[in-house]
Motif scaffolding. Structure first.
Motif, short mmCIF file in Angstrom:
data_model
loop_
_atom_site.label_atom_id
_atom_site.label_comp_id
_atom_site.label_asym_id
_atom_site.label_seq_id
_atom_site.Cartn_x
_atom_site.Cartn_y
_atom_site.Cartn_z
N GLN A 155 -44.35 -0.35 12.58
CA GLN A 155 -44.72 -1.53 12.75
C GLN A 155 -44.99 -1.67 14.24
OE1 GLN A 155 -41.44 -3.85 11.39
NE2 GLN A 155 -41.86 -3.62 9.32
N MET A 156 -45.71 -2.52 14.59
CA MET A 156 -46.15 -2.74 16.14
C MET A 156 -45.04 -3.03 16.96
SD MET A 156 -49.13 -5.20 17.53
CE MET A 156 -50.37 -4.85 16.48
N TYR A 157 -44.16 -3.63 16.47
CA TYR A 157 -43.19 -4.29 17.46
C TYR A 157 -41.88 -3.77 17.06
CZ TYR A 157 -46.52 -7.94 18.30
OH TYR A 157 -47.59 -8.52 18.45
N GLN A 158 -42.08 -2.29 16.48
CA GLN A 158 -40.63 -1.78 16.03
C GLN A 158 -40.11 -1.14 17.44
OE1 GLN A 158 -41.47 1.36 13.13
NE2 GLN A 158 -39.33 2.27 13.13
N ALA A 159 -38.73 -0.93 17.59
CA ALA A 159 -38.22 -0.74 18.88
C ALA A 159 -38.41 0.98 19.09
CB ALA A 159 -36.76 -1.07 18.62
N ASP A 160 -38.26 1.39 17.95
CA ASP A 160 -38.47 3.06 18.13
C ASP A 160 -39.22 3.59 17.03
OD1 ASP A 160 -37.97 5.58 18.88
OD2 ASP A 160 -35.74 5.71 18.23
N ALA A 161 -40.54 3.86 17.28
CA ALA A 161 -41.55 4.42 16.40
C ALA A 161 -41.35 5.97 16.38
CB ALA A 161 -42.84 3.88 16.68
N LYS A 162 -40.38 6.30 16.43
CA LYS A 162 -40.23 7.85 16.15
C LYS A 162 -39.50 8.33 14.65
CE LYS A 162 -39.06 8.76 20.88
NZ LYS A 162 -38.44 7.56 21.33
N LYS A 163 -40.03 9.46 14.17
CA LYS A 163 -39.48 9.82 12.96
C LYS A 163 -39.26 11.15 12.95
CE LYS A 163 -43.94 10.84 11.13
NZ LYS A 163 -45.19 10.95 9.88
N PRO A 164 -38.22 11.85 12.34
CA PRO A 164 -38.02 13.12 12.31
C PRO A 164 -38.86 14.26 11.65
CG PRO A 164 -36.53 11.83 10.88
CD PRO A 164 -37.41 10.95 11.39
N ILE A 165 -38.94 15.58 12.10
CA ILE A 165 -39.74 16.28 11.91
C ILE A 165 -39.25 16.83 10.60
CG2 ILE A 165 -40.61 18.64 12.15
CD1 ILE A 165 -41.98 16.60 13.94
N GLY A 166 -40.02 17.25 9.61
CA GLY A 166 -39.46 17.95 8.32
C GLY A 166 -39.39 17.11 7.18
N GLY A 167 -39.77 15.80 7.20
CA GLY A 167 -39.84 14.72 6.21
C GLY A 167 -38.62 14.76 5.10
N HIS A 168 -39.16 14.76 3.71
CA HIS A 168 -38.31 14.48 2.91
C HIS A 168 -37.19 15.81 2.66
CE1 HIS A 168 -39.52 10.45 1.81
NE2 HIS A 168 -41.03 11.04 1.63
N ILE A 169 -37.75 16.69 2.73
CA ILE A 169 -36.90 18.17 2.73
C ILE A 169 -35.84 18.00 3.61
CG2 ILE A 169 -37.19 20.50 2.99
CD1 ILE A 169 -39.77 20.62 1.72
N MET A 170 -36.01 17.64 4.82
CA MET A 170 -35.01 17.51 5.56
C MET A 170 -33.85 16.44 5.40
SD MET A 170 -34.77 19.90 8.10
CE MET A 170 -33.86 18.98 9.68
N ALA A 171 -34.47 15.37 4.91
CA ALA A 171 -33.59 14.27 4.63
C ALA A 171 -32.72 14.58 3.34
CB ALA A 171 -34.39 12.99 4.10
N HIS A 172 -33.16 15.32 2.26
CA HIS A 172 -32.60 15.52 0.99
C HIS A 172 -31.56 16.32 1.28
CE1 HIS A 172 -34.46 12.69 -1.36
NE2 HIS A 172 -35.90 13.34 -0.97
N ALA A 173 -31.82 17.34 2.38
CA ALA A 173 -30.90 18.77 2.62
C ALA A 173 -29.48 18.32 3.44
CB ALA A 173 -31.75 19.77 3.23
N SER A 174 -29.66 16.96 4.00
CA SER A 174 -28.45 16.26 4.73
C SER A 174 -27.61 15.51 4.26
CB SER A 174 -29.21 15.74 6.21
OG SER A 174 -30.08 16.78 6.75
N THR A 175 -26.47 15.73 4.40
CA THR A 175 -25.38 14.73 3.77
C THR A 175 -25.39 13.48 4.53
OG1 THR A 175 -24.40 16.36 2.89
CG2 THR A 175 -23.11 14.36 2.94
N THR A 176 -24.98 13.78 5.77
CA THR A 176 -25.18 12.60 7.01
C THR A 176 -26.01 12.93 8.16
OG1 THR A 176 -22.80 12.07 6.48
CG2 THR A 176 -23.64 11.36 8.51
N ARG A 177 -26.98 11.78 8.33
CA ARG A 177 -27.98 12.08 9.45
C ARG A 177 -27.56 10.97 10.55
NH1 ARG A 177 -33.44 11.32 6.96
NH2 ARG A 177 -32.55 9.69 5.63
#
Length: 182
Positions: A120-142
């Motif tokens: 979103q244009m007015y989003q405070a932090d337009a960063k996203k983690p590298i690795g996509g869904h694979i990283m997200a699903h492999a992590s319990t707490t991020r």
């Protein structure tokens, strides 16, 4: 400790040990550190870590950063699938080590600016983690970290099955992490 970016600093552990009145040499003797030079080597280091854990008791595995070498070994969208498969195998190996030896796993990750227009244009932090869904699903707490004023850092619970969303402010000092100092 698997170091993919050459950032492991034994002198930092010495300072933390001294803060808690521990012998710095004893503390460092309890740390096994290896420098990974490519994503295949990073995977091999997990196999070596498994052999070490079969012989000695360890409490934690730290991989700093899990994705850095993947970003250099695999470039462009045409290698994305191969990168994600290799990364997925690495993360599965980490999970297996955690379960087999009862160790905690801490991985750091890199972020990238989200320039694809989905932010979103007015989003405070337009960063996203590298690795996509694979990283997200492999992590319990991020957790997400960002810099505050001076030595301050803000840690946000980004995603967790057992912790509510929240933030904490802390400081990083010569003698380690602690409450914010004036």
């Amino acid at each position: 400790y698997i170091d993919t970016e050459g950032t492991f600093r034994p002198e930092r552990l010495r300072a933390v040990a001294e803060r808690y009145k521990l012998d710095p040499d004893d503390v460092l003797a309890n740390v096994a550190c290896a420098r990974a030079f490519n994503s295949d080597h990073q995977q091999q280091l997990l196999q070596q870590a498994s052999a070490m854990m079969a012989e000695n008791r360890f409490a934690i595995i730290v991989v700093d950063s899990a994705t850095a070498l993947y970003r250099t070994d695999y470039s462009g969208r045409n290698e994305l699938a191969a990168r994600q498969v290799h990364l997925g195998k690495f993360l599965r190996s980490l999970t297996n080590l955690a379960e087999e030896y009862g160790v905690a796993v801490v991985i750091t990750n890199q972020v990238v600016a989200n320039v694809d227009g989905s932010a979103q244009m007015y989003q405070a932090d337009a960063k996203k983690p590298i690795g996509g869904h694979i990283m997200a699903h492999a992590s319990t707490t991020r957790l997400s970290l960002r810099k505050g004023r001076g030595e301050q850092r803000i840690m946000k619970i980004y995603d967790s099955p057992c912790l509510p969303e929240g933030e904490a402010v802390f400081g990083i000092y010569e003698d380690g992490v602690g409450d914010v100092r004036d």
